[in-house]
Design a protein around this motif. Sequence first.
Motif, mmCIF file in Angstrom:
data_model
loop_
_atom_site.group_PDB
_atom_site.id
_atom_site.type_symbol
_atom_site.label_atom_id
_atom_site.label_comp_id
_atom_site.label_asym_id
_atom_site.label_seq_id
_atom_site.Cartn_x
_atom_site.Cartn_y
_atom_site.Cartn_z
ATOM 1 N N ASP A 43 -0.723 -2.303 -4.773
ATOM 2 C CA ASP A 43 -1.432 -2.943 -5.976
ATOM 3 C C ASP A 43 -2.435 -3.824 -5.944
ATOM 4 O OD1 ASP A 43 0.226 -5.399 -5.467
ATOM 5 O OD2 ASP A 43 0.862 -5.395 -7.574
ATOM 6 N N SER A 44 -3.074 -4.045 -4.565
ATOM 7 C CA SER A 44 -4.003 -4.914 -4.123
ATOM 8 C C SER A 44 -5.340 -4.245 -4.592
ATOM 9 C CB SER A 44 -4.215 -4.972 -2.757
ATOM 10 O OG SER A 44 -5.321 -5.969 -2.290
ATOM 11 N N SER A 45 -6.019 -5.488 -5.214
ATOM 12 C CA SER A 45 -7.484 -5.226 -5.881
ATOM 13 C C SER A 45 -8.447 -5.862 -5.149
ATOM 14 C CB SER A 45 -7.479 -5.715 -7.261
ATOM 15 O OG SER A 45 -7.163 -6.947 -7.403
ATOM 16 N N SER A 47 -11.231 -6.377 -1.955
ATOM 17 C CA SER A 47 -12.182 -5.385 -1.490
ATOM 18 C C SER A 47 -12.395 -5.393 0.145
ATOM 19 C CB SER A 47 -13.788 -6.025 -1.603
ATOM 20 O OG SER A 47 -14.104 -5.783 -3.011
ATOM 21 N N GLY A 48 -12.334 -4.122 0.497
ATOM 22 C CA GLY A 48 -12.293 -3.789 2.013
ATOM 23 C C GLY A 48 -12.026 -2.610 2.388
ATOM 24 N N THR A 49 -11.459 -2.413 3.626
ATOM 25 C CA THR A 49 -11.447 -1.087 4.218
ATOM 26 C C THR A 49 -9.975 -1.216 4.685
ATOM 27 O OG1 THR A 49 -13.747 -0.996 4.973
ATOM 28 C CG2 THR A 49 -12.062 0.593 6.119
ATOM 29 N N TYR A 50 -9.268 0.340 4.501
ATOM 30 C CA TYR A 50 -7.852 0.708 4.769
ATOM 31 C C TYR A 50 -8.086 1.318 6.235
ATOM 32 C CZ TYR A 50 -6.324 -1.471 0.456
ATOM 33 O OH TYR A 50 -6.193 -2.260 -0.655
ATOM 34 N N ARG A 51 -7.331 1.133 7.117
ATOM 35 C CA ARG A 51 -7.491 1.645 8.415
ATOM 36 C C ARG A 51 -6.051 2.091 8.847
ATOM 37 N NH1 ARG A 51 -11.746 0.202 11.910
ATOM 38 N NH2 ARG A 51 -13.371 -1.015 10.812
ATOM 39 N N SER A 61 -11.797 3.069 1.571
ATOM 40 C CA SER A 61 -12.515 2.024 0.972
ATOM 41 C C SER A 61 -11.765 1.745 -0.177
ATOM 42 C CB SER A 61 -13.847 2.484 0.610
ATOM 43 O OG SER A 61 -14.543 1.314 -0.004
ATOM 44 N N SER A 62 -11.468 0.293 -0.426
ATOM 45 C CA SER A 62 -10.965 -0.285 -1.532
ATOM 46 C C SER A 62 -11.792 0.495 -2.912
ATOM 47 C CB SER A 62 -11.059 -1.681 -1.472
ATOM 48 O OG SER A 62 -12.272 -2.051 -1.528
ATOM 49 N N GLU A 63 -13.215 0.690 -2.743
ATOM 50 C CA GLU A 63 -13.859 1.192 -3.906
ATOM 51 C C GLU A 63 -13.206 2.540 -4.380
ATOM 52 O OE1 GLU A 63 -17.697 1.695 -2.828
ATOM 53 O OE2 GLU A 63 -18.057 -0.858 -2.352
ATOM 54 N N ALA A 64 -12.459 3.239 -3.488
ATOM 55 C CA ALA A 64 -11.880 4.486 -4.005
ATOM 56 C C ALA A 64 -10.328 4.533 -4.482
ATOM 57 C CB ALA A 64 -11.646 5.570 -2.896
ATOM 58 N N LYS A 65 -9.842 3.100 -4.395
ATOM 59 C CA LYS A 65 -8.344 2.608 -4.583
ATOM 60 C C LYS A 65 -8.400 2.673 -6.095
ATOM 61 C CE LYS A 65 -4.666 -0.016 -2.886
ATOM 62 N NZ LYS A 65 -4.312 -0.814 -4.112
ATOM 63 N N GLU A 133 -8.433 -4.628 6.227
ATOM 64 C CA GLU A 133 -9.494 -5.455 6.469
ATOM 65 C C GLU A 133 -10.522 -5.706 5.238
ATOM 66 O OE1 GLU A 133 -12.513 -5.206 10.308
ATOM 67 O OE2 GLU A 133 -12.863 -3.784 8.885
ATOM 68 N N GLU A 134 -10.123 -7.168 5.039
ATOM 69 C CA GLU A 134 -10.848 -7.589 3.775
ATOM 70 C C GLU A 134 -12.206 -7.929 4.171
ATOM 71 O OE1 GLU A 134 -10.014 -10.897 0.042
ATOM 72 O OE2 GLU A 134 -8.633 -10.838 1.687
#
Length: 135
Positions: A43-45, A47-51, A61-65, A133-134
């Motif tokens: 449930d994290s909001s 900004s960053g990248t999930y690897r 990308s957190s933008e697509a979450k 990666e925040e």
Amino acid sequence: MTDNATLKVFKTDEEWRQILTPEQYRITRQHGTERAFSSPDFDSSKSGTYRCICCDRPLYSSEAKFDSGTGWPSFTQPIAPDAVTNHRDQSYGMNRVEIRCADCDAHLGHVFPDGPPPAGLRYCMNGVALSFEEQ
């Protein structure tokens, strides 16, 4: 590995076991599933990248979450069309589409056709298969 990685990552089971926790190994190398709501990032909001936890490939990308209400990190699309691969999964008597990392073939989760517009897809990922990666 760089963000534009195209080289395949190959390791033996023993090598994967040495770099992954038992739970990460079970999920990514043995096609497991974590319990809903057990991932620290579901449930994290931020900004960053999930690897990919196995090879560090940028996947989402957190933008697509988005909050799917399922208890697993959910995304509308991968960070790049070639970041993940689709595989037919008929385990447990279901007909699903499994998602794997394109570089190391790690099992990440599944994609379902019940996501938000415009694409209507929900990439339902195991949080333990991802590092964040925040930015």
